[in-house]
Design a protein around this motif. Structure first.
Motif, short mmCIF file in Angstrom:
data_model
loop_
_atom_site.label_atom_id
_atom_site.label_comp_id
_atom_site.label_asym_id
_atom_site.label_seq_id
_atom_site.Cartn_x
_atom_site.Cartn_y
_atom_site.Cartn_z
N LYS A 2 0.86 -1.18 0.00
CA LYS A 2 0.00 0.00 0.00
C LYS A 2 0.89 1.23 0.00
CE LYS A 2 -4.17 1.79 0.12
NZ LYS A 2 -3.78 3.08 -0.46
N LYS A 4 1.35 4.93 0.72
CA LYS A 4 0.67 5.92 1.56
C LYS A 4 1.00 7.36 1.16
CE LYS A 4 4.10 6.53 5.25
NZ LYS A 4 4.34 6.55 6.71
N GLU A 5 2.10 7.52 0.42
CA GLU A 5 2.55 8.88 0.12
C GLU A 5 3.44 8.87 -1.12
OE1 GLU A 5 5.47 11.91 2.50
OE2 GLU A 5 3.79 11.08 3.64
N SER A 38 5.75 3.46 1.19
CA SER A 38 4.74 2.46 1.55
C SER A 38 4.28 2.66 2.99
CB SER A 38 5.30 1.06 1.38
OG SER A 38 6.40 0.86 2.26
N ASP A 39 3.22 1.95 3.36
CA ASP A 39 2.69 2.08 4.72
C ASP A 39 3.63 1.48 5.77
OD1 ASP A 39 2.31 -0.57 4.09
OD2 ASP A 39 0.13 -0.54 4.31
N LYS A 369 -0.95 12.50 -0.61
CA LYS A 369 -1.41 11.42 0.28
C LYS A 369 -2.83 11.05 -0.09
CE LYS A 369 1.50 12.93 4.16
NZ LYS A 369 1.54 13.27 5.60
N GLU A 370 -3.21 9.84 0.27
CA GLU A 370 -4.56 9.39 -0.05
C GLU A 370 -5.61 10.30 0.59
OE1 GLU A 370 -7.16 5.24 -0.04
OE2 GLU A 370 -5.31 5.39 1.12
#
Length: 372
Positions: A2, A4-5, A38-39, A369-370
């Motif tokens: 995932k 994240k940024e 990533s997360d 960011k999401e």
């Protein structure tokens, strides 16, 4: 995985020496540096190879930023990604063109993926070489004597192949004099689409000089006229700008438009597509080499990784950092010894971003960011 940024940085590095081709002279390099996080906090890095002006192809730094910001980054942020192949094959499949923008974000995710797998990027791609042969690209100089001086300097540094930029009026005489002084060096010519079939006599005249290849002599979007030219030349034609996809490569091979293909990761849309073209060319006995776009060390690291695949059998353009930059943005810098670069075996691209230099040469930064 995932994401994240994503961080985009507009960079500018001054070239140590102007670089001239048939479509102009570059004095510096502006580009987009992409960092995907990533997360689990791991960063992957890549760069866009689009130029400031739409000269090599239609993409530019500004259009890449727009496509990344408004289309590609939102897709990446909202999707789980199990493997980087999914990016070009699924997530970006509905977006036409914009290959350099696609390659930039995909390359960062390939680096991130390899780090998560504790693999080098070379290993993640299926590379087999521990070191790669490299050549050097020599831009159009002020005189033939100046060209000979550059060749002499690069010979002392051990480069394995010499690519001379040519254009109408700067071709046969240049190659003739270089061959007389250096009869045995591996030599090729790169026209950057400067010729047409009306220049057939000049191109055929180059057959006398035992060139490894003539790169992209005709139009950037052509494979038909190149087939006619290749049928009349003993020297192999190498296609560069004409190959944007696996399908382009398939058609060029079928039409016998070339005997060699140059892969530039950004031009073909990323590492996944580069690997597919590699496999197709290997199947048909078409040798490959990796071209350069005056990349910083981040881009050079990606070029090194793809060149480690087995069908990259000709020396590429990934020369040492010190040939182009007073200081690069990676640690250690890319170095060449006796015409060879060692393929890094550390996770990811194998070089560490030099954040001090990255910050020094950054013009602007934007973070995505999401849901923001």
């Amino acid at each position: 995985m995932k994401i994240k940024e994503v961080i985009l940085r507009h960079m500018k590095l001054d070239l140590l020496h102007p670089f001239t081709t048939s479509f102009g002279t570059e004095y510096d390099r502006e580009f987009i540096l992409v960092e995907a996080i990533s997360d689990d906090g791991i960063s992957g890095w890549a760069e866009s190879v689009a130029m400031l002006d739409p000269l090599y192809n239609e993409e530019t730094v500004k259009t890449n930023w727009h496509i990344l910001e408004d289309y590609l980054i939102p897709i990446v942020l909202k999707n789980e990604i199990s493997h980087p192949d999914e990016i070009s094959e699924k997530l970006f499949a509905h977006i036409r063109g914009n290959y350099m923008a696609k390659a930039a974000i995909e390359g960062a995710i390939w680096d991130l993926y390899a780090k998560q797998q504790n693999q080098s990027l070379s290993d993640a791609l299926g590379g087999t070489k521990k070191e790669i042969e490299v050549g050097v690209s020599i831009g159009i100089q002020d005189s033939i004597d100046a060209t000979l001086e550059v060749i002499s300097a690069r010979l002392e540094e051990g480069y394995k192949r010499f690519k001379l930029k040519i254009k109408p009026g700067w071709d046969v005489e240049l190659i003739d004099k270089v061959r007389k002084v250096y009869p045995g060096i591996p030599l090729m010519a790169d026209a950057n689409s400067a010729y047409t079939l009306q220049d057939m006599d000049s191109l055929v005249a180059l057959d006398d000089y035992q060139l490894m290849m003539i790169e992209q002599p005709l139009a950037y979007n052509d494979i038909i006229d190149h087939a006619e030219l290749q049928a009349k030349l003993k020297t192999p034609v190498c296609l560069d700008e004409s190959i944007h996809s696996l399908d382009d490569a398939r058609k060029a091979i079928k039409l016998r438009s070339c005997k060699i293909i140059n892969i530039k990761i950004g031009r073909v849309g990323g590492l996944t597509q580069s690997r597919k073209i590699h496999d197709l060319c290997k199947l048909h006995g078409i040798p490959l080499w990796c071209g350069g776009m005056l990349e910083s060390g981040i881009g050079r690291a990606h070029n090194i990784a793809i060149t480690s695949l087995p069908n990259f059998t000709l020396p590429g353009d990934t020369a040492a950092s010190a040939l182009y930059w007073a200081e690069d943005i990676i640690e250690p810098e890319v170095t060449v010894e006796n015409g060879m670069i060692q393929v890094p075996n550390k996770p990811g691209i194998g070089y560490e971003p030099n954040m001090k230099n990255i910050n020094k040469y950054t013009i602007s930064t934007k973070i995505y960011k999401e849901n923001l």
